[in-house]
Design a protein around this motif. Structure first.
Motif, PDB file in Angstrom:
ATOM      1  N   ARG A  73       0.846  -1.184   0.000  1.00 27.17           N
ATOM      2  CA  ARG A  73       0.000   0.000   0.000  1.00 27.17           C
ATOM      3  C   ARG A  73       0.890   1.244   0.000  1.00 27.17           C
ATOM      4  NH1 ARG A  73      -2.304   1.100   4.314  1.00 27.17           N
ATOM      5  NH2 ARG A  73      -4.428   1.643   3.746  1.00 27.17           N
ATOM      6  N   ARG A 118       1.024   3.236   2.386  1.00 26.83           N
ATOM      7  CA  ARG A 118       1.605   3.152   3.722  1.00 26.83           C
ATOM      8  C   ARG A 118       1.302   1.774   4.295  1.00 26.83           C
ATOM      9  NH1 ARG A 118      -1.022   7.698   3.155  1.00 26.83           N
ATOM     10  NH2 ARG A 118      -2.882   6.764   4.079  1.00 26.83           N
ATOM     11  N   LEU A 155      -0.003  -0.988   6.660  1.00 31.91           N
ATOM     12  CA  LEU A 155      -1.173  -1.018   7.543  1.00 31.91           C
ATOM     13  C   LEU A 155      -0.958  -2.065   8.623  1.00 31.91           C
ATOM     14  CD1 LEU A 155      -4.098  -0.340   8.359  1.00 31.91           C
ATOM     15  CD2 LEU A 155      -4.869  -2.045   6.678  1.00 31.91           C
ATOM     16  N   GLU A 178      -2.775  -3.849  11.852  1.00 31.17           N
ATOM     17  CA  GLU A 178      -4.051  -4.089  12.515  1.00 31.17           C
ATOM     18  C   GLU A 178      -3.833  -5.083  13.652  1.00 31.17           C
ATOM     19  OE1 GLU A 178      -7.473  -4.170   9.343  1.00 31.17           O
ATOM     20  OE2 GLU A 178      -5.668  -5.039   8.443  1.00 31.17           O
ATOM     21  N   ARG A 191       3.224   9.495  10.248  1.00 32.24           N
ATOM     22  CA  ARG A 191       2.779   9.724   8.874  1.00 32.24           C
ATOM     23  C   ARG A 191       3.081   8.554   7.950  1.00 32.24           C
ATOM     24  NH1 ARG A 191       5.627  15.679   8.576  1.00 32.24           N
ATOM     25  NH2 ARG A 191       4.213  16.782  10.005  1.00 32.24           N
ATOM     26  N   ASP A 197      -0.272   3.303   8.740  1.00 34.49           N
ATOM     27  CA  ASP A 197      -1.673   3.335   9.172  1.00 34.49           C
ATOM     28  C   ASP A 197      -1.890   2.211  10.181  1.00 34.49           C
ATOM     29  OD1 ASP A 197      -2.059   5.387   7.400  1.00 34.49           O
ATOM     30  OD2 ASP A 197      -2.946   4.128   5.835  1.00 34.49           O
ATOM     31  N   ASP A 244      -5.020   0.171  12.923  1.00 37.08           N
ATOM     32  CA  ASP A 244      -6.338  -0.025  13.530  1.00 37.08           C
ATOM     33  C   ASP A 244      -6.168  -1.146  14.554  1.00 37.08           C
ATOM     34  OD1 ASP A 244      -8.925  -0.408  14.312  1.00 37.08           O
ATOM     35  OD2 ASP A 244      -9.750  -0.647  12.291  1.00 37.08           O
ATOM     36  N   LEU A 294      -6.571   4.325  16.128  1.00 41.54           N
ATOM     37  CA  LEU A 294      -6.769   4.487  14.693  1.00 41.54           C
ATOM     38  C   LEU A 294      -5.764   5.510  14.183  1.00 41.54           C
ATOM     39  CD1 LEU A 294     -10.659   4.737  14.804  1.00 41.54           C
ATOM     40  CD2 LEU A 294      -9.361   2.789  13.952  1.00 41.54           C
ATOM     41  N   GLU A 345      -4.213   7.139  10.457  1.00 38.24           N
ATOM     42  CA  GLU A 345      -4.287   7.211   9.003  1.00 38.24           C
ATOM     43  C   GLU A 345      -3.606   8.478   8.514  1.00 38.24           C
ATOM     44  OE1 GLU A 345      -7.473   6.936   5.275  1.00 38.24           O
ATOM     45  OE2 GLU A 345      -8.192   7.058   7.339  1.00 38.24           O
ATOM     46  N   ALA A 346      -2.496   8.291   7.814  1.00 37.65           N
ATOM     47  CA  ALA A 346      -1.779   9.402   7.168  1.00 37.65           C
ATOM     48  C   ALA A 346      -1.466  10.535   8.145  1.00 37.65           C
ATOM     49  CB  ALA A 346      -2.583   9.925   5.984  1.00 37.65           C
TER      50      ALA A 346
END
Length: 651
Positions: free
Chosen positions: A317, A319, A321, A323, A381, A384, A386, A409, A411-412
């Motif tokens: 991606r 960035r 991710l 989780e 930055r 990401d 979650d 959470l 994100e960016a």
């Protein structure tokens, strides 16, 4: 005689006549004899040039056979070549990608007629292979070779005294491994032993262990054995077991143990942004499915807290991710210090991080309490996230915390904690925090809602507060700018409100707070009793990091305490004045205002000495005339009145 001679000549000429009678037999014999002579006398080095040109054309690289080329012909031909060199990509500073002292290749001839390449055995002596990553990809990509189609079938690989190097200069990675085949009773499953060191993402790196022959990678249904131990800096990993799902390297699963002194060290190694933590040990199942990596069912410890659950990383991606679904049965609150830029306050017998504790000691020596370590904007930055984390029980000496539930959470560069919830003192504290790190200075907004906190449990270490009854609630809304917790609070604007309805507290506590010597002695000598609390309320306006009282009161059946002053979050200083107003009459009362001052780390609680001194002087003057008259200076006539306080929280 002539007859006999003729008969003998005829007898000797019959084989020749037989051959001459069948010319094709003559050709076959001559060809066979010629081939035998050719094979016995032929110099196979004649083929070096053609072979070099063919390999160069197929790979787009230079190829050189510096030694002899020899072939043993049979149903399985054995090809031997010495001192082979394959050139590197033209962008590399290293001229050679691969060399080997000797290559021995066993090839079945009959399958070649059907266009199939079957190699029962491949042997390499002192191979030296360099795998190098560059801007346009790796040097293992060859011009003109798509990699499509079925490759040769190789049954057995034997490596003697090999070397494998991997270099990625852009990521500060350079690994140099020794590679050798281990002897086993079954040559078809002969594993490769690996051992070496170097640097991984700039950190010192070591690797030891063994893997099954790489030829086994083509068997997607057969488990691929692996047992490797690696360390990069203070981070250690142990991958072992059998990979039960394997297709190239895009899908597999195995057991993976991870340990180290700080989870934050994973960022330079793997690109996973984590806060500073105490030492950790985790073990679970690592599963890869193309761009998704899952660490399933892991368990272990971080500091003195247990940690388990499942984490997932998705690559490919814009960035990375991250989780997670995490849980702890017991969470040591000290271990969360890294989330706010602090360090664990590890006591005797606790697991600590020496480097972080050294930084905390420096802050303590400077008299500061609030963490002032800046958040890393690049990390916020560049990834990401979650993550949900629940803790069933919290160990926090001096803090009335019961459990935790938080969702993180990211994100960016926009971080949200929603919710950030604690069970505290029999009630709940639920918060939402928004941190916008997309600008040079982080903009933080926090909304905190406390409900039903038990007064007695808010002061667990105070014996006089143990019997207190009442529930405290409040709202805090703050906005601030800064890249550390200390800086955010130093610039904060907003409101803070707390309130309590009816309850009860120790009368001794109130009398000591008001310096009513007679009442305090009475309860100290006799038995303390509980006094009903009508209500309590505190309302502060917050501007530029300074909390200023708008209303502050604590009302009981016999005393009302009202207050005023400021709390400076930037300077970490207290300046509050409390004025006890008794509703009863007593003697030996020194009811001067009480001052709460000092720093957050070293607060002070004392009477206003100026006013107390005035009362003392009056008592001495009266006592010099008539000793009983000195009591008149301490006589309190009880001007306090009932107040209306508590607001919406006075329930």
């Amino acid at each position: 005689m002539p007859t006999e001679s003729t008969s003998q000549g005829a007898t000797h000429s019959r084989p020749v006549e037989a051959v001459l009678a069948h010319p094709w037999r003559t050709v076959a014999v001559v060809v066979a004899a010629g081939l035998l002579a050719l094979l016995l006398l032929w110099d196979w080095n004649w083929f070096r040039g053609p072979v070099e040109r063919i390999v160069s054309a197929r790979t787009g690289r230079s190829f050189d056979i510096g030694g002899d080329l020899d072939v043993d012909v049979g149903r399985t031909a054995v090809i031997r070549a010495d001192r082979l060199t394959l050139g590197n990509a033209d962008w590399s500073d290293s001229p050679d990608m691969a060399t080997t002292d000797r290559l021995e290749l066993h090839v079945r001839l009959w399958p070649l007629l059907a266009g199939q390449v079957h190699i029962p055995e491949l042997r390499l002596r002192q191979p030296d292979i360099l795998l190098e990553a560059g801007e346009d990809g790796g040097n293992w990509r060859f011009d003109g070779m798509s990699g499509e189609g079925e490759g040769p079938r190789i049954d057995l690989l034997h490596v003697e005294s090999g070397r494998l190097r991997y270099v990625d200069a852009a990521r500060e990675t350079d690994v140099d491994l020794g590679v050798a085949s281990e002897d086993t009773e079954d040559p078809s499953v002969r594993p490769l032993a690996l051992s070496g060191d170097g640097h991984w993402r700039g950190a010192p790196f070591e690797l030891t262990g063994a893997v099954a022959s790489p030829l086994a990678l083509r068997e997607t249904e057969t488990p691929y054995a692996i047992d490797l131990r690696a360390s990069a800096g203070a981070t250690r990993a142990h991958a072992r077991g059998a990979i039960t799902r394997l297709l190239g390297l895009s899908a597999f699963d195995l057991q993976m143990a991870l340990s180290g002194k700080d989870l934050e060290d994973l960022y330079p190694l793997l690109g996973i942004a984590m806060p500073h933590t105490p030492p950790y040990e985790l073990d679970g199942r690592l599963v890869r499915d193309d761009a998704v990596w899952r660490y399933e069912g892991f368990s272990g410890k971080v500091g003195d807290s247990d940690l388990g659950g499942t984490a997932k990383i998705t690559t490919g991606r814009e960035r990375l991710l991250f989780e997670g679904d995490l849980h702890s049965k017991l969470l040591d609150f000290d271990d969360l210090a890294g989330f706010v830029g602090g360090a664990p306050d590890s006591g005797a017998g606790e697991t600590g991080n020496a480097e972080l504790e050294a930084e905390a000691a420096k802050r303590a020596a400077a008299g500061r309490l609030l963490p002032d370590t800046p958040y890393d904007l690049h990390k916020l930055r560049n990834m990401d996230a979650d993550v949900r984390w629940k803790a069933a029980r919290i160990e926090a000496p001096g803090w009335p915390l019961d459990d935790m539930d938080v969702r993180i959470l990211l994100e960016a560069g926009l971080l949200r904690l929603d919710p950030l919830e604690f069970g505290a003192a029999g009630g709940r504290i639920r918060s939402t925090v928004r941190m916008d790190a997309r600008q040079d200075a982080i903009q933080t907004d926090a909304a905190i809602r406390a409900r039903g906190l038990e007064l007695g449990r808010l002061l667990p270490d105070n014996e006089l507060a143990q019997g207190a009854v009442g529930r405290v609630s409040g709202d805090i809304d703050l906005s601030g700018t800064g890249n550390s917790v200390a800086r955010m609070l130093a610039t904060a604007d907003g409101d803070a409100t707390l309130g309590m309805g009816r309850g009860q507290v120790s009368n001794l506590l109130l009398e000591l707070a008001g310096l009513d010597i007679y009442e305090a002695l009475k309860f100290l000598i006799g038995k303390d009793r509980q006094v009903a609390v009508r209500c309590a309320f505190g309302d502060f306006a917050v501007q530029d990091g300074v909390m200023t009282t708008r209303a502050l009161a604590f009302d009981t059946e016999d005393t009302i305490i009202i207050g005023e002053g400021t709390i400076d979050l930037g300077e970490e200083q207290l300046d509050l004045l409390l004025k006890p107003r008794p509703k009863d009459r007593s003697i030996l009362a020194l009811r001067s205002p009480l001052v709460i001052d000092g720093s957050f780390r070293d607060p002070g609680f004392r009477p206003d000495m100026a006013r107390l001194g005035l009362r003392g002087a009056i008592a001495l003057a009266l006592g010099s005339i008539a000793p009983p008259a000195a009591l008149l200076a301490t006589l309190e006539l009880g001007p306090g009145e009932d107040s209306t306080c508590g607001g919406q929280y006075a329930k």
